[in-house]
Design a protein around this motif. Structure first.
Motif, PDB file in Angstrom:
ATOM      1  N   GLN A 149       0.992  -1.197  -0.099  1.00 58.14           N
ATOM      2  CA  GLN A 149      -0.165   0.023   0.069  1.00 58.14           C
ATOM      3  C   GLN A 149       0.855   1.243  -0.006  1.00 58.14           C
ATOM      4  O   GLN A 149       1.817   1.319   0.914  1.00 58.14           O
ATOM      5  N   VAL A 150       0.560   2.126  -0.977  1.00 63.72           N
ATOM      6  CA  VAL A 150       1.296   3.275  -0.972  1.00 63.72           C
ATOM      7  C   VAL A 150       0.541   4.461  -0.691  1.00 63.72           C
ATOM      8  O   VAL A 150      -0.717   4.772  -1.356  1.00 63.72           O
ATOM      9  N   PHE A 151       0.609   5.468   0.423  1.00 66.25           N
ATOM     10  CA  PHE A 151      -0.004   6.239   0.885  1.00 66.25           C
ATOM     11  C   PHE A 151      -0.155   7.740   0.378  1.00 66.25           C
ATOM     12  O   PHE A 151       1.407   7.962  -0.032  1.00 66.25           O
ATOM     13  N   PHE A 152      -1.047   8.338  -0.052  1.00 64.74           N
ATOM     14  CA  PHE A 152      -0.829  10.078  -0.821  1.00 64.74           C
ATOM     15  C   PHE A 152      -0.962  10.568   0.329  1.00 64.74           C
ATOM     16  O   PHE A 152      -1.558  10.562   1.553  1.00 64.74           O
ATOM     17  N   PRO A 153      -1.056  12.163   0.133  1.00 67.52           N
ATOM     18  CA  PRO A 153      -0.899  13.189   1.096  1.00 67.52           C
ATOM     19  C   PRO A 153      -2.529  13.294   1.646  1.00 67.52           C
ATOM     20  O   PRO A 153      -2.779  13.806   2.575  1.00 67.52           O
ATOM     21  N   ALA A 154      -3.333  12.983   0.895  1.00 72.84           N
ATOM     22  CA  ALA A 154      -5.001  12.995   1.437  1.00 72.84           C
ATOM     23  C   ALA A 154      -5.151  12.001   2.450  1.00 72.84           C
ATOM     24  O   ALA A 154      -6.211  12.130   3.029  1.00 72.84           O
ATOM     25  N   PHE A 155      -4.083  10.996   2.650  1.00 69.79           N
ATOM     26  CA  PHE A 155      -4.698  10.177   3.853  1.00 69.79           C
ATOM     27  C   PHE A 155      -4.499  10.689   5.138  1.00 69.79           C
ATOM     28  O   PHE A 155      -3.379  11.128   5.394  1.00 69.79           O
ATOM     29  N   ALA A 156      -5.426  10.677   6.069  1.00 71.08           N
ATOM     30  CA  ALA A 156      -5.574  11.431   7.462  1.00 71.08           C
ATOM     31  C   ALA A 156      -4.360  11.215   8.093  1.00 71.08           C
ATOM     32  O   ALA A 156      -3.825  12.303   8.769  1.00 71.08           O
ATOM     33  N   TYR A 157      -3.995   9.836   7.935  1.00 73.60           N
ATOM     34  CA  TYR A 157      -2.971   9.423   9.234  1.00 73.60           C
ATOM     35  C   TYR A 157      -1.654   9.669   8.613  1.00 73.60           C
ATOM     36  O   TYR A 157      -0.602   9.491   9.435  1.00 73.60           O
ATOM     37  N   THR A 158      -1.146   9.969   7.540  1.00 77.68           N
ATOM     38  CA  THR A 158       0.205  10.111   6.927  1.00 77.68           C
ATOM     39  C   THR A 158       0.442  11.771   6.373  1.00 77.68           C
ATOM     40  O   THR A 158       1.232  11.883   5.834  1.00 77.68           O
ATOM     41  N   SER A 159      -0.765  12.352   6.478  1.00 84.23           N
ATOM     42  CA  SER A 159      -0.683  13.903   5.779  1.00 84.23           C
ATOM     43  C   SER A 159       0.553  14.460   6.568  1.00 84.23           C
ATOM     44  O   SER A 159       0.786  15.620   5.981  1.00 84.23           O
ATOM     45  N   LEU A 160       0.596  14.363   7.694  1.00 80.67           N
ATOM     46  CA  LEU A 160       1.365  14.963   8.312  1.00 80.67           C
ATOM     47  C   LEU A 160       2.906  15.155   7.914  1.00 80.67           C
ATOM     48  O   LEU A 160       3.487  16.026   8.050  1.00 80.67           O
ATOM     49  N   VAL A 161       3.332  13.933   7.308  1.00 82.55           N
ATOM     50  CA  VAL A 161       4.623  13.851   6.535  1.00 82.55           C
ATOM     51  C   VAL A 161       4.772  14.907   5.402  1.00 82.55           C
ATOM     52  O   VAL A 161       5.776  15.770   5.310  1.00 82.55           O
ATOM     53  N   TYR A 162       3.624  14.874   4.626  1.00 78.53           N
ATOM     54  CA  TYR A 162       3.755  15.851   3.427  1.00 78.53           C
ATOM     55  C   TYR A 162       3.043  17.084   3.726  1.00 78.53           C
ATOM     56  O   TYR A 162       3.939  18.126   3.494  1.00 78.53           O
ATOM     57  N   LYS A 163       1.985  17.485   4.222  1.00 81.38           N
ATOM     58  CA  LYS A 163       1.458  18.568   4.447  1.00 81.38           C
ATOM     59  C   LYS A 163       2.052  19.474   5.562  1.00 81.38           C
ATOM     60  O   LYS A 163       1.937  20.649   5.340  1.00 81.38           O
ATOM     61  N   ASP A 164       2.124  18.680   6.778  1.00 80.74           N
ATOM     62  CA  ASP A 164       2.687  19.632   7.963  1.00 80.74           C
ATOM     63  C   ASP A 164       3.957  19.728   8.030  1.00 80.74           C
ATOM     64  O   ASP A 164       4.426  21.000   8.246  1.00 80.74           O
TER      65      ASP A 164
END
Length: 661
Positions: free
Chosen positions: A537-552
């Motif tokens: 599974q490859v997670f995108f920025p829209a994923f609530a639990y991993t958006s911290l890495v990209y967006k924050d």
């Protein structure tokens, strides 16, 4: 059934611990009916007036005055009066063996459970039974514990008289078809949470016994059958509607959309969106998110139902609570049926309910004369709710991180050993119970909350309604925890504390961003994945639990992940790909999450062992980040959840990986 069998039942009645749960007097008019009522426990039905056609788990009875029926927990009852007025008394009880030491009794209970069998007959000496029922009903309607004890004693007198007449008249009992009951329950409630243990509990048998029966009759397991039902509905929704994957996953019992995608691909060979693309065949898809197949998933049992239109349904699994569509069914209400019984609710018919709650009878409290607490109206995800102004007993489901940070008066929480908040809850002596794939309604009820705070999907009206039957319930989004924390702080008069927690986290976030930018620079990219033996599974920025890495934190998404994202629906959490795609992930830094957010200790260890096996594969060793030693394992137990503590732990992981390593 022969005399020897009844003697077995007498032995079990003698050895068992029996608890009288409720007695209620019901009156139905000629044009009133009781449809698809699932017995919340073992029970007797004693007809005192009128006539009716009755079906109990598919068996038909022509019941009239002084007719007796018995059914087990979970059996489906339908009553259709054929006279002007039908009156009957329902006596609910629970019987179980007190200990596990006597193997003979345990074996006898497993194969000849007297509390779960079905029978109906007209006794030869009805007045003897009627006199006991009348005295039992009168005693139960009084307030004192002494009278309740008297009712229990009369129950034993009733059973003694009943067994004597049953054996004398050589009445045959019907053992329940547990597999059919389980199938009916699954097909009716597939979008709700369920486990084999919970299903077996509803049917009054052990999980191992139910699984053996399933394997013998259907050649499969209850869980595999449930997944089959869910995947069938998912295929119809994908091909016949334009509902998003999140909406489809939630409607069939998977709030975890990436887990749904993984299961769907395993059972169909295609990811959901590719399945939809092939099914559409270039044509516009109809927008009907609640379309159902015209054919049953499996053939219906051969039991005859002549008097009602029964639509049978069932439930499931995942990291957190499962969700259903908007309609509240009788089968769903069954999960709270004991709570409803003790609160005096009367089911789906017009009922003259003479029962009282066990708690009120024990304490002598009279809610009618108690002063109503002061309330205020609160706006939340599900609408508006009147709640206590100063709640002192809050039951929490999914918002534990926020409520702990606010030092709220929590009396019940959802957590399990190994989960990141469990030790904190233990230190604060807060009961923490986790029931896989379900909200533990019984534990919430037992905690006697004056307020419930929960994280639910906006579409999960059914869980919200069931919680609201226990106490005023307000719902907030855990993903946007800062907004929710500010709102919750205002609700429980902790606004300053809420703002202080938010400010402290924002300060830590800014410090992390500066440190990461200084350590890795703007040219370094990252990817966030969760591999298994069959896919990744490859997670995108829209994923609530991993958006911290990209967006924050502001880290750049790898170009290979950007390309995958552009192929999918806008706003989707991520995608499942084959393991052969792993070497194509060119990110400078690779974060790998392991397991699920609510994995048990055993499941967490299994996930680690599985990752060890994957790391030996050639496709893994060819990943650029692996070759460069830039792979960082993180736990799903906090990465797949949100809140001030969980997100703070994520920041610590990022710092440890990119700055301190």
């Amino acid at each position: 059934m022969n005399r020897t069998n009844w003697n077995d039942h007498l032995l079990l009645w003698h050895e068992a611990t029996v608890k009288l749960l409720d007695i209620r007097h019901v009156a139905l008019g000629k044009n009133e009916e009781l449809r698809s009522y699932l017995l919340p426990s073992s029970g007797f039905i004693w007809v005192t007036r009128g006539r009716a056609q009755v079906t109990l788990d598919g068996t038909n009875y022509a019941a009239q005055r002084f007719h007796l029926l018995h059914g087990g927990k979970g059996m489906c009852l339908n009553i259709f009066p054929s006279a002007d007025v039908l009156e009957y008394v329902m006596i609910f009880y629970k019987g179980s063996l007190a200990g596990q030491g006597n193997r003979k009794l345990q074996h006898l209970m497993e194969h000849s459970n007297p509390f779960q069998i079905q029978y109906g007959f007209a006794p030869q000496n009805p007045l003897a039974l009627h006199t006991i029922v009348r005295r039992m009903e009168e005693s139960w309607g009084k307030l004192s514990v002494l009278d309740k004890l008297g009712s229990k004693g009369l129950l034993y007198q009733f059973v003694h008289e009943l067994m004597g007449q049953l054996t004398a008249q050589e009445i045959a009992a019907i053992r329940p078809d547990l597999v059919w009951q389980a199938i009916r329950h699954i097909e009716n409630n597939y979008s709700e949470p369920i486990s084999v243990e919970a299903l077996a509990g509803l049917l009054g048998c052990s999980a191992s016994y139910l699984s053996r029966l399933f394997k013998k009759q259907l050649g499969t397991t209850p869980n595999d059958y449930l997944i089959k039902v869910r995947m069938d509905h998912a295929r119809h929704l994908l091909s016949d509607t334009q509902a998003t994957l999140q909406e489809i996953a939630a409607s069939i019992g998977y709030p975890d959309v990436y887990y749904f995608s993984r299961v769907f691909k395993k059972h169909t060979g295609l990811p959901p969106l590719r399945f939809r693309s092939r099914a559409a065949g270039g044509k516009l898809v109809q927008n009907n998110p609640f379309h159902r197949s015209g054919q049953a998933i499996v053939p219906h049992p051969t039991h005859s139902y002549n008097y009602s239109d029964n639509n049978y349904q069932l439930v499931g699994e995942g990291d957190l609570t499962m969700y259903k569509e908007l309609k509240l069914s009788v089968a769903a209400v069954m999960l709270l049926c004991m709570a409803l019984l003790f609160s005096g609710c009367a089911g789906s018919a017009a009922v003259n309910d003479r029962s009282i709650t066990a708690e009120a009878s024990a304490t002598g409290e009279n809610s009618a004369v108690q002063q109503a607490p002061q309330t205020k109206v609160v706006q939340h995800v599900m609408g508006e709710t009147a709640i206590p102004v100063n709640p002192q007993r809050i039951a929490v489901s999914g918002l534990e991180d926020i409520l702990l940070a606010l030092d709220a008066p929590i009396v019940q929480a959802q957590a399990m050993k190994g989960q990141y908040l469990y030790e904190t809850l233990q230190e604060k002596n807060i009961p923490a119970i986790y029931t896989p794939d379900s909200l533990n309604y019984e534990a919430i009820l037992d905690s006697k909350p004056d307020l419930i705070m929960a994280h639910l999907l906006p579409t999960d009206k059914e869980s919200y309604e069931k919680l609201s039957k226990i106490a005023p319930t307000i719902v907030y989004d855990r993903g946007d925890w800062k907004t929710s924390m500010a709102a919750i702080g205002k609700v429980i008069d902790r606004e300053e504390q809420a703002q202080s927690v938010i400010d402290a986290y924002n300060e830590k976030l800014e410090q992390t961003k500066e440190a990461v930018a200084k350590a890795v620079g703007a040219n370094n990219s990252v990817a966030f994945i969760r591999p298994s033996r069959s896919d990744v599974q490859v997670f995108f920025p829209a994923f609530a639990y991993t958006s911290l890495v990209y967006k924050d934190v502001g880290l750049a998404m790898d170009a290979s992940v950007v390309e995958l994202e552009q192929r999918e629906e806008k706003g989707i959490w991520g995608v499942g790909e084959s393991l052969e795609k792993l070497p194509e992930i060119m990110a400078d830094h690779l974060f790998v999450t392991v397991g699920g957010s609510f994995d048990s200790e055993e499941e967490a260890q299994t996930a680690l062992t599985e990752l060890d096996e994957i790391e030996k594969m050639k496709v893994w060793q060819e990943i650029p980040a692996v070759k460069n030693g830039k792979v960082y394992k993180v736990s799903a137990r906090h990465w797949m959840l949100n809140g001030p503590t969980a997100d703070s732990m994520k920041l610590d992981d990022v710092l440890q990986a990119l700055v301190k390593s």
